[in-house]
Write an enzyme that holds these catalytic residues in place. Structure first.
Site, mmCIF file in Angstrom:
data_model
loop_
_atom_site.group_PDB
_atom_site.id
_atom_site.type_symbol
_atom_site.label_atom_id
_atom_site.label_comp_id
_atom_site.label_asym_id
_atom_site.label_seq_id
_atom_site.Cartn_x
_atom_site.Cartn_y
_atom_site.Cartn_z
ATOM 1 C CE LYS A 561 -1.840 -1.568 3.755
ATOM 2 N NZ LYS A 561 -3.276 -1.529 3.807
ATOM 3 N NE ARG A 562 -1.728 6.940 -0.222
ATOM 4 C CZ ARG A 562 -2.106 7.644 0.839
ATOM 5 N NH1 ARG A 562 -1.284 8.544 1.360
ATOM 6 N NH2 ARG A 562 -3.284 7.449 1.390
ATOM 7 C CE LYS A 567 -2.305 4.320 3.232
ATOM 8 N NZ LYS A 567 -3.649 3.708 3.254
#
Length: 776
Positions: A561-562, A567
């Site tokens: 993911k980014r 995150k």
């Protein structure tokens, strides 16, 4: 000479032909007559383009019939406005949705070609950054599959999201000239152009009915030219449209300057105009970048609304019934200027009075919010809007005046509420709050997961939810199973279909029937065989791209993911270090070998995120080279994450890392893709993780960490030093990173990453959640 429509001869499916011989003939014709190649000069790119055009030919016939039907039925159109569309590769998806993939494979085999090799040549479209753009692409696929008259609108970026290369363990951004060789799916529409205006002044006067009217004059004009992409539904003969706008100068160049020999100045204005659609997400660290970003946002909504109005007036005499035949879905706040632009069109160009124009506008728009982070809420300086879009600022001021009057009537003794709800942020520098504008100008406002929708109604936009409770609702994000299982994991799709049929491809609820086969030993063995094939395929890719040999029989522990602090890729890396230390010192003996796989891009100006990528490579260099642990633990970062790369990684994953700080991730869709492909999830109660856990069962979801409410309560008094004092293993991992041992030539290389935790009191609970994460 004009041709009467009745004399047109439309191709039909039988004319074009969908059998193996027809596909083979179309493909060969495109190689020779479109690409202009023979057996001595043809290249893999020619094969790729010819197959794409073979698909496009068959889509165009269905597209023409679909659009005619929409007009005849006066279908209500859904216009999906998004700054991003991450489409991925289109040829395979087109063949699959047409039901022609097997026939194309057979046709190319007769020409001694492997369809998989030909499909592999296609480049991903560089039209998006991450989840926002992939969600938009999934919505287009789903609308077509459901037969909804949907149409996407965005920008045709010449240079999309950068290509990520790794040099010395660091991310290096390289321009992604994805249109370098053209795009065979793209249909230029040079006859569809609209003028988009910037700057200038606004004059007012009384018209012949003594009404005050406004004229936006002395503007700079840019032309928006349409480029269409065809979006097929799944085997239903419906083909919808994605229309992207490219910026073109309103005149080629200044011929007078050219004749005087000033060749650079002659084309300067042309280049400046066309820069609007040049690059996805220009660097907005500088004023010029911010202005270009605002130009992009207005450019595409202005062209889109003109196009929608033109289409509406082809089948209606007035815009009064526009809400009955059109809805504009705003994918985040980037298209929010459409609210002011539609008001401008109705007021200034179609002479509606304010009340009627506002009623039409509010009934036409719907808004999807995608963030709970206050710093991510888009605002624009009043000073920029005043200079670039003076008429729109006037309209926004008037919307705000009338709206605040409405709020005063509802809450007469709460002046602070007016400050919170105003469309204008009254700080040292006044700004327009785009989310507030989108909410006020829309009839529906949705979050993208149950938790996210609760947060925006109870916290972020609580005042608006009290003012307009009927507008707020939840629409949990989703993914299309056509790409994310049928296309990306065909062996698993075939296995599933062999047991429960194929209805699941368009109705995912039908996957529930797999529960009846959960104890079938033959089915279990086949499932494990498919997973191993996918892991072996990914292992070969890792060896090719990263130079690292990984064991397909190890657990593939995946976080893709980014790269972003919330995150929490750093949490995963700290666990890798602690696990490495446990293995190296013998504290952890019997364990399942694990390959930890990370991939994702960091925004070019996001130094902490880029530091996490560098840290990943430094840790990987250390543990992958250690003979004491390399058979038990490997760490890999696969560069240049994209839709196509995700299609290789996700089917191979055993464990899905969905470990964002609770309350920070609006939804997530990677979590859905990994779960759909059979990976178990370790995650927090964040975003759509909550609904995934409910769907797959608590036994198949490894829950850890604080929930959103606990995070909010803990943040004020959080002490990372106290956490470290009680956890020597975690302290040792932090010391390894901070000591310089991983990068002896630049010992302070990772201090900014460590500082991001300690100087902000562990805002994202990386250290706080570590013990809970480690135990799972």
């Amino acid at each position: 000479m004009p041709v009467h429509p009745k004399s047109w001869r439309y191709l039909t499916q039988s004319d074009l032909g969908d059998d193996v011989a027809d596909i083979k003939s179309s493909f060969a014709n495109h190689v020779e007559y479109t690409q202009g190649k023979d057996e001595f000069t043809v290249t893999p790119t020619d094969f790729s383009f010819s197959l794409a055009r073979t698909v496009r030919d068959r889509l165009l016939d269905r597209w023409s019939k679909t659009q005619q039907r929409y007009y005849k039925e006066r279908a209500k159109r859904v216009y999906y406005l998004s700054m991003e569309f991450l489409l991925g590769r289109l040829t395979r998806e087109g063949l699959s949705n047409l039901g022609l993939l097997d026939r194309a494979r057979a046709a190319l085999e007769e020409l001694d070609l492997d369809v998989a090799d030909v499909l592999e040549q296609e480049r991903d479209g560089g039209l998006g950054n991450g989840g926002l753009g992939r969600l938009a692409a999934c919505f287009l696929d789903s609308m077509a599959t459901l037969g909804i008259a949907g149409m996407g609108y965005g920008i045709r970026y010449e240079y999309g999201i950068f290509r990520q290369t790794i040099e010395g363990g660091r991310q290096v951004e390289v321009p992604d000239n994805w249109l370098r060789f053209g795009n065979p799916f793209e249909i230029p529409r040079p006859e569809i152009r609209y003028n988009v205006h910037f700057y200038g002044t606004v004059a007012s006067r009384l018209d012949d009915r003594d009404r005050l009217v406004f004229e936006w004059k002395n503007t700079q004009k840019v032309e928006a030219m349409a480029y269409d992409y065809l979006i097929p539904g799944f085997q239903n003969d419906v083909v919808n449209t994605l229309r992207l706008w490219g910026a073109r100068a309103s005149h080629e160049f200044d011929f007078a300057n050219f004749n005087r020999g000033d060749y650079v100045q002659a084309v300067e204005d042309k280049n400046a105009s066309e820069n609007i659609s040049r690059v996805l997400y220009p660097n907005d660290s500088f004023m010029a970048g911010r202005e270009l970003r605002l130009k992009q946002e207005y450019f595409f909504v202005a062209a889109t609304l003109q196009d929608a109005v033109r289409r509406h007036l082809k089948q209606a005499k007035t815009l009064s019934d526009l809400p009955d035949l059109a809805v504009f879905q705003l994918n985040d706040t980037h298209p929010a200027l459409a609210v002011a632009e539609l008001m401008r069109l109705l007021l200034d160009e179609h002479t509606f009075d304010w009340d009627e124009a506002w009623d039409i506008t509010r009934r036409c728009f719907a808004y999807t919010n995608h963030t709970v982070l206050p710093e991510a809420m888009e605002t624009w300086r009043v000073s920029i809007l005043e200079r670039m879009l003076p008429r729109h600022l006037q309209i926004i001021y008037e919307i705000n005046r009338r709206f605040l009057d409405e709020v005063k009537k509802s809450f007469p003794s709460d002046p602070d509420r007016l400050k919170r709800m105003s469309l204008i942020e009254e700080n040292a520098e006044r700004k327009v709050r785009m989310a507030n504008l989108a909410i006020v100008g829309s009839r529906s406002v949705n979050g993208v997961s149950k938790l996210h929708s609760d947060i925006i109604q109870k916290d972020i936009f609580a005042d608006f939810a009290q003012q307009y409770p009927e507008r707020f609702n939840n629409k949990t994000n989703g993914i299309t199973p056509r790409r994310w299982l049928l296309g990306s994991n065909p062996e698993l799709a075939r296995l599933i279909s062999s047991r429960i049929g194929t209805d699941w491809v368009t109705d995912l609820q039908k996957l529930g029937a797999l529960a009846d086969h959960a104890d079938d030993l033959e089915f279990q063995e086949s499932w494990r065989g498919v997973k191993l094939q996918n892991k072996e395929r990914l292992a070969r890719l890792i060896a090719q791209r990263c130079g690292v040999e990984v064991n397909p029989d190890s657990m593939f522990d995946v976080q893709v993911k980014r790269i972003h602090e919330y995150k929490r890729q750093l949490l995963c890396l700290l666990h890798v270090i602690v696990r490495y230390n446990d293995l190296r010192t013998g504290r952890l003996e019997a364990s399942v070998p694990r390959t930890v796989i990370l991939s994702g891009k960091a925004a070019p100006g996001y130094e902490v995120a880029k530091g996490v990528i560098h840290l990943t490579h430094a840790i990987a260099d250390k543990i992958n080279a250690d003979p004491a642990t390399r058979d038990s633990l490997r760490l890999v970062f696969i560069p240049d994450y994209s839709v196509s790369l995700a299609e290789r990684i996700i089917p191979a994953a055993d464990l899905s890392e969905q470990i964002s700080t609770a309350g920070f991730e609006a939804s997530g869709t990677g979590n859905m893709k990994l779960s759909l492909n059979g990976a178990l999830t370790i995650g927090t109660l964040d975003g759509a993780n909550i609904e995934i856990r409910e769907a797959v069962g608590e036994d198949n979801f490894f829950l850890f960490g604080l929930d959103a409410e606990q995070v909010a309560q803990r943040r004020a008094a959080n002490s990372p030093h106290d956490v470290l004092a009680s956890n020597p293993d975690l302290g040792a991992a932090i010391d390894l990173i901070a000591s310089g041992e991983l990068t002896p030539k630049t010992p302070s290389a990772f201090w900014p990453v460590i500082d991001s935790v300690f100087k902000r009191s562990d805002r994202h609970m990386v250290l706080t959640d570590f013990d809970s994460y480690r135990r799972r």
